[in-house]
Scaffold this active site. Sequence first.
Site, PDB file in Angstrom:
ATOM      1  N   SER A  93       0.827  -1.204   0.000  1.00 11.20           N
ATOM      2  CA  SER A  93       0.000   0.000   0.000  1.00 11.20           C
ATOM      3  C   SER A  93       0.865   1.259   0.000  1.00 11.20           C
ATOM      4  O   SER A  93       1.673   1.452  -0.903  1.00 11.20           O
ATOM      5  CB  SER A  93      -0.964  -0.051   1.186  1.00 11.20           C
ATOM      6  OG  SER A  93      -1.990   0.897   1.056  1.00 11.20           O
ATOM      7  N   ASP A 194      -9.894  -5.171  -4.323  1.00 15.38           N
ATOM      8  CA  ASP A 194      -9.228  -4.385  -3.285  1.00 15.38           C
ATOM      9  C   ASP A 194     -10.156  -3.230  -2.934  1.00 15.38           C
ATOM     10  O   ASP A 194     -10.484  -2.412  -3.797  1.00 15.38           O
ATOM     11  CB  ASP A 194      -7.885  -3.869  -3.806  1.00 15.38           C
ATOM     12  CG  ASP A 194      -7.037  -3.181  -2.750  1.00 15.38           C
ATOM     13  OD1 ASP A 194      -7.610  -2.592  -1.814  1.00 15.38           O
ATOM     14  OD2 ASP A 194      -5.800  -3.211  -2.873  1.00 15.38           O
ATOM     15  N   HIS A 224      -7.118  -6.221   0.138  1.00 19.52           N
ATOM     16  CA  HIS A 224      -5.996  -5.274   0.169  1.00 19.52           C
ATOM     17  C   HIS A 224      -4.787  -5.777   0.964  1.00 19.52           C
ATOM     18  O   HIS A 224      -3.663  -5.744   0.476  1.00 19.52           O
ATOM     19  CB  HIS A 224      -6.464  -3.936   0.744  1.00 19.52           C
ATOM     20  CG  HIS A 224      -5.387  -2.900   0.771  1.00 19.52           C
ATOM     21  ND1 HIS A 224      -4.802  -2.413  -0.390  1.00 19.52           N
ATOM     22  CD2 HIS A 224      -4.763  -2.267   1.800  1.00 19.52           C
ATOM     23  CE1 HIS A 224      -3.875  -1.519  -0.069  1.00 19.52           C
ATOM     24  NE2 HIS A 224      -3.832  -1.421   1.247  1.00 19.52           N
TER      25      HIS A 224
END
Length: 256
Positions: A93, A194, A224
Amino acid sequence: MQLLPGADPFTHDGSATGVLLCHGFTGSPQSLRPWAEHLAAAGHTVRLPLLPGHGTRWQDMQHTGWQDWYAEVDRELRALRRRCERVFVCGLSMGGALALRLAARHGEAVVGLALVNPALTFPRLQGYALSVLRHLVPSTRGLVSDIAMPGREEVGYPRVPLRAAHSLRALLALVREELPRVTQPLLLMHSRVDHVVPPRDSALVRAVVGSAEVRELVLEASFHVATLDNDAQRIFQETDAFMTRLATRKTARDGT
């Protein structure tokens, strides 16, 4: 300040191959610990730092920004370079965005990148609103634990501090500008579904980076936080194989 359970940094001294792992926004090392432990068990030297303002209370993030988060991973990378012959950077991320910036700025000092659901964009309307809302509202609902596997949870903040979110937006804009300077081999892993970072962010990475070698893997069974999800073992194994291949190539080229 007391840390959340599992939020402590991870360190392992191993071979001349070093790995730096960067966790995500409002998250903690807990989300990447199984990845780090797998690479440590494979014999690598591993560093998984806790980013400033993370792993305690969401209010602590209000006093930090992207410069603080980047400075921490930059310091760890420089320390790994002094100890190891070759260094790889991994990220999840926002950690993927930090990894990309490290690669753009450190060049050949980073041998390769392994990214999971890297964040590169910020929702346009929310981004515009942040300029005002961050002065009026301290936080909004959190983003942690987007995981498909039942019973698995991510250790992170239940709230997103808006001042820090505004700083994240600035970081992502900066990293997008620097993508052409990323020329290292890249292992790009992203989830089909996601709910935090749109898959188009990974498509943007692939389209804009200057890397001649990009291996893309679609994670079909994870959301995610894929490093804690159904595809975790695949991520760990693919990362180790990717690093081993590049380390062997570099050793042969350098004649060491």
